[in-house]
Structures are given as C-alpha cells and as structure tokens.
Motif scaffolding. Structure first.
Motif, mmCIF file in Angstrom:
data_model
loop_
_atom_site.group_PDB
_atom_site.id
_atom_site.type_symbol
_atom_site.label_atom_id
_atom_site.label_comp_id
_atom_site.label_asym_id
_atom_site.label_seq_id
_atom_site.Cartn_x
_atom_site.Cartn_y
_atom_site.Cartn_z
ATOM 1 N N VAL A 55 0.791 -1.264 -0.030
ATOM 2 C CA VAL A 55 0.021 -0.274 -0.137
ATOM 3 C C VAL A 55 0.895 1.136 0.043
ATOM 4 O O VAL A 55 1.811 1.357 0.704
ATOM 5 C CB VAL A 55 -0.882 0.004 1.185
ATOM 6 C CG1 VAL A 55 -1.761 1.400 1.453
ATOM 7 C CG2 VAL A 55 -2.098 -0.967 1.131
ATOM 8 N N VAL A 56 0.355 2.326 -0.898
ATOM 9 C CA VAL A 56 0.938 3.466 -0.484
ATOM 10 C C VAL A 56 -0.219 4.428 -0.106
ATOM 11 O O VAL A 56 -1.046 4.651 -0.920
ATOM 12 C CB VAL A 56 1.411 4.113 -1.739
ATOM 13 C CG1 VAL A 56 2.060 5.531 -1.780
ATOM 14 C CG2 VAL A 56 2.796 3.225 -2.346
ATOM 15 N N ILE A 77 -2.593 0.499 10.962
ATOM 16 C CA ILE A 77 -2.699 -0.749 10.217
ATOM 17 C C ILE A 77 -1.506 -0.987 8.934
ATOM 18 O O ILE A 77 -1.565 -1.975 8.439
ATOM 19 C CB ILE A 77 -4.106 -1.095 9.571
ATOM 20 C CG1 ILE A 77 -4.505 0.049 8.518
ATOM 21 C CG2 ILE A 77 -5.171 -1.358 10.449
ATOM 22 C CD1 ILE A 77 -5.856 -0.204 7.915
ATOM 23 N N VAL A 78 -1.014 -0.058 8.603
ATOM 24 C CA VAL A 78 0.169 0.167 7.696
ATOM 25 C C VAL A 78 1.653 0.050 8.467
ATOM 26 O O VAL A 78 1.474 1.128 9.007
ATOM 27 C CB VAL A 78 0.027 1.437 6.762
ATOM 28 C CG1 VAL A 78 1.118 0.901 5.631
ATOM 29 C CG2 VAL A 78 -1.275 1.075 5.645
ATOM 30 N N LEU A 79 2.166 -0.752 8.424
ATOM 31 C CA LEU A 79 3.587 -0.921 8.986
ATOM 32 C C LEU A 79 4.385 -0.082 7.859
ATOM 33 O O LEU A 79 4.775 -0.691 6.942
ATOM 34 C CB LEU A 79 3.921 -2.146 9.212
ATOM 35 C CG LEU A 79 3.101 -2.923 10.329
ATOM 36 C CD1 LEU A 79 3.639 -4.292 10.622
ATOM 37 C CD2 LEU A 79 2.879 -2.262 11.556
ATOM 38 N N GLY A 117 4.083 -1.294 3.525
ATOM 39 C CA GLY A 117 3.588 -0.465 2.407
ATOM 40 C C GLY A 117 4.275 0.929 2.847
ATOM 41 O O GLY A 117 5.157 0.594 3.591
ATOM 42 N N ILE A 118 3.905 2.045 2.251
ATOM 43 C CA ILE A 118 4.678 3.176 2.435
ATOM 44 C C ILE A 118 3.862 4.301 2.962
ATOM 45 O O ILE A 118 2.451 4.554 2.274
ATOM 46 C CB ILE A 118 5.458 3.646 1.078
ATOM 47 C CG1 ILE A 118 6.329 2.702 0.811
ATOM 48 C CG2 ILE A 118 6.022 4.930 1.438
ATOM 49 C CD1 ILE A 118 7.120 2.842 -0.724
ATOM 50 N N LEU A 119 3.885 5.114 3.931
ATOM 51 C CA LEU A 119 3.109 6.029 4.546
ATOM 52 C C LEU A 119 3.876 7.537 3.943
ATOM 53 O O LEU A 119 5.001 7.464 4.128
ATOM 54 C CB LEU A 119 2.791 6.242 6.019
ATOM 55 C CG LEU A 119 2.259 4.973 6.648
ATOM 56 C CD1 LEU A 119 2.242 4.970 7.971
ATOM 57 C CD2 LEU A 119 0.737 4.740 6.170
ATOM 58 N N THR A 120 2.896 8.383 3.268
ATOM 59 C CA THR A 120 3.436 9.532 3.073
ATOM 60 C C THR A 120 2.623 10.700 3.396
ATOM 61 O O THR A 120 1.808 10.756 4.096
ATOM 62 C CB THR A 120 3.341 9.694 1.302
ATOM 63 O OG1 THR A 120 2.225 10.066 1.110
ATOM 64 C CG2 THR A 120 3.606 8.387 0.930
ATOM 65 N N GLN A 121 3.280 11.941 3.265
ATOM 66 C CA GLN A 121 2.634 13.421 3.478
ATOM 67 C C GLN A 121 1.536 13.286 2.411
ATOM 68 O O GLN A 121 1.305 12.444 1.577
ATOM 69 C CB GLN A 121 3.481 14.329 3.214
ATOM 70 C CG GLN A 121 4.603 14.292 4.389
ATOM 71 C CD GLN A 121 4.214 14.490 5.852
ATOM 72 O OE1 GLN A 121 3.294 15.362 6.105
ATOM 73 N NE2 GLN A 121 4.783 13.613 6.661
ATOM 74 N N THR A 122 0.832 14.347 2.417
ATOM 75 C CA THR A 122 -0.631 14.446 1.696
ATOM 76 C C THR A 122 -0.410 15.074 0.180
ATOM 77 O O THR A 122 -1.505 15.496 -0.425
ATOM 78 C CB THR A 122 -1.405 14.944 2.389
ATOM 79 O OG1 THR A 122 -1.267 16.406 2.741
ATOM 80 C CG2 THR A 122 -2.153 14.398 3.600
ATOM 81 N N ARG A 126 7.073 -7.366 -3.524
ATOM 82 C CA ARG A 126 7.002 -9.029 -3.127
ATOM 83 C C ARG A 126 7.122 -9.118 -1.625
ATOM 84 O O ARG A 126 6.430 -9.619 -0.950
ATOM 85 C CB ARG A 126 8.030 -9.632 -4.007
ATOM 86 C CG ARG A 126 7.418 -11.193 -3.842
ATOM 87 C CD ARG A 126 8.535 -12.173 -4.990
ATOM 88 N NE ARG A 126 8.136 -11.796 -6.256
ATOM 89 C CZ ARG A 126 9.095 -11.252 -6.824
ATOM 90 N NH1 ARG A 126 10.312 -10.917 -6.119
ATOM 91 N NH2 ARG A 126 9.103 -10.697 -8.041
ATOM 92 N N HIS A 127 8.079 -8.437 -1.133
ATOM 93 C CA HIS A 127 8.613 -8.556 0.234
ATOM 94 C C HIS A 127 7.377 -7.852 1.261
ATOM 95 O O HIS A 127 7.022 -8.689 2.096
ATOM 96 C CB HIS A 127 10.001 -7.892 0.648
ATOM 97 C CG HIS A 127 10.169 -7.886 1.995
ATOM 98 N ND1 HIS A 127 10.498 -9.085 2.927
ATOM 99 C CD2 HIS A 127 10.374 -6.929 2.970
ATOM 100 C CE1 HIS A 127 10.686 -9.031 3.961
ATOM 101 N NE2 HIS A 127 10.340 -7.543 4.337
ATOM 102 N N MET A 128 6.998 -6.775 0.674
ATOM 103 C CA MET A 128 6.036 -6.289 1.582
ATOM 104 C C MET A 128 4.556 -6.876 1.466
ATOM 105 O O MET A 128 3.948 -6.922 2.428
ATOM 106 C CB MET A 128 5.637 -4.770 1.095
ATOM 107 C CG MET A 128 6.926 -3.774 1.101
ATOM 108 S SD MET A 128 6.392 -1.797 0.686
ATOM 109 C CE MET A 128 7.686 -1.236 1.567
#
Length: 261
Positions: free
Chosen positions: A204-205, A215-217, A222-227, A247-249
C-alpha cells in the motif's frame, strides 16, 4: 455513521429505554468535511451524546485519540475494535487483468473507495499524472462511485491511463489485478481497502492520516506519505521500480493481516 449514531442515541434517550447505548466511530467528522463553524457544532453534539453513551468503540487508536482530544467521551468509555472482514479466493493476476480489460503486462495501481471529497480524487489524479511522467507504462484502476466520479472521468478523457470501473463488489478480482493499492485521503478511520489489500498480499501507498498508521507498517507492508501528490508519486515510483520490495511487503502484509483478521 455520525447521523445514525445521533438518531439512534437520541431515540434511545427520548424513549426512556434502559438499554445500554453503544456507538461505534468508524472514523469521525472532526476535520476535512465541514466548515469550522459547522464542525464546532458536530463536536458539541458528539460531546453531549457521549455523556449519554455507555460504551464508545473506535476502529483505531488514532481515531480514539482524536475524539478524546476534542473532549468527546472519557478514556474509560472507549474500546478499540478493528473491522472484521474476510477475503474470498483471488484469481490469477493474468485472469483478473483479462476480465477487467487491462493490459496484462503493464504495472497496475488500484484505488478502491467512495469517490467523495474527503478521499481527494483531485490528489489521485495529480498523482496519476506524476506517475505517468515517470512510468508511462503504468495503469490505474479505480473502483467506486460518488460525487467526484465526473472529475475522474474528465481526467480519463484527458488521457490519464485510468480505467474507471464504477461501483464493484468483486474486490478480489481488482486486488488480484493490482501491484499496489493507493489511498489519497485527507482523513480516514481504519480503511477496509487497506486490510483487504494486506490479506491479498498487495503493498500500500497511503497518506498518513487518521488511523491508517495503525494498520500500515511503514516500510514493511507499505509506505506512508505526506498528503502531497509529489510524495505519493515518489513512493509509488519506488515500488514500481522494485519488484522485490513489492513482493517482500506483500508477503509481510499477508503474515501481519492474517494474524489479526
């Protein structure tokens, strides 16, 4: 939802019923939905209703923190209960892309959700333009309907590689066709689409808003970003160019989400 919670609890109070009153906050309306003045009214109403509620359930820790920060309820009233769901069997990626009319060889990014202002379809479109410049072979699929559907169709007519599917019930097929799930919202509770993507092994991005970080590690599933579209584009580009990371994620997400859901 907020309206149902207001009507239900008000009816319970007016009826004089001694039944326990339990309200679930899937998310909240504290920012990103209304004008500042109207939002103050929403907060005042929720504070009053919380005083007449026996238990308040939040679907994520950040949702609970936001509500408490605005004086809605007390800590001892709250319990955190994540959404319960399951995912059916997934078709193969080739089969799914063929059934959705997609190019089988092109990397695919999906968006699943209501097409409402809070989901920031304008940000999705701008991110799509950024990805198109870096990865001309990438394609997007968007499953959902709502007030912003016309805006999405305008972007498609302008040449963005987006397949607008409208409302769909076959989330398994959409996820199977995808390499990455994208979420562009200004505010969220605990997005079901992210949980479903995790169960399907799709990284997930997502914008780091609401309880998404519950819920997103970040860096693992996945990758969490600014808006900003630029940040979302950068994260998507990183995953599109690194199949091993995807694949790893995805494998990590399956382990994490299956242990919870």
């Amino acid at each position: 939802t907020a309206k149902a919670g207001t009507l239900g609890r008000a009816a319970a109070m007016l009826s004089g019923s001694q039944a326990k009153r339990v309200h679930t906050f899937h998310g909240h309306l504290l920012h990103g939905y209304f004008s500042p003045g109207f939002t103050k009214g929403v907060i005042a109403a929720e504070r009053a209703l919380a005083r007449h509620s026996d238990r308040l359930i939040a679907v994520g820790a950040k949702v609970k923190e936001d509500l408490l920060g605005h004086g809605i309820g007390s800590p001892d009233q709250y319990r955190i209960v994540p959404p319960g769901l399951s995912l059916g069997e997934l078709p193969s990626q080739t089969e799914a892309r063929h059934e959705l009319g997609l190019d089988i060889e092109r990397p695919t990014i999906c968006f699943i959700g209501r097409l409402t202002p809070i989901k920031r379809i304008d940000r999705l479109i701008e991110t799509g333009r950024g990805v198109q410049m870096r990865h001309p072979d990438a394609q997007f699929i968007v499953a959902g309907e709502g007030l912003e559907y016309a805006r999405l169709l305008d972007a498609v007519s302008e040449g963005l590689p987006i397949t607008a599917l409208g409302w769909r019930s076959d989330v398994e097929r959409i996820l199977a066709a995808s390499d990455v799930l994208l979420l562009t919202s200004d505010n969220e509770g605990t997005p079901v689409s992210i949980i479903q993507a995790g169960l399907a092994g799709i990284p997930v991005v997502a914008t780091n808003v609401g309880s998404v970080s519950d819920i997103v590690l970040d860096g693992e599933t996945g990758i969490l970003t600014q808006t900003t579209p630029a940040d979302l584009t950068e994260a998507l580009s990183a995953l599109l160019t690194d199949a091993d990371a995807r694949r790893h994620m995805g494998d990590t997400a399956i382990e994490v989400y299956q242990s919870i859901y």
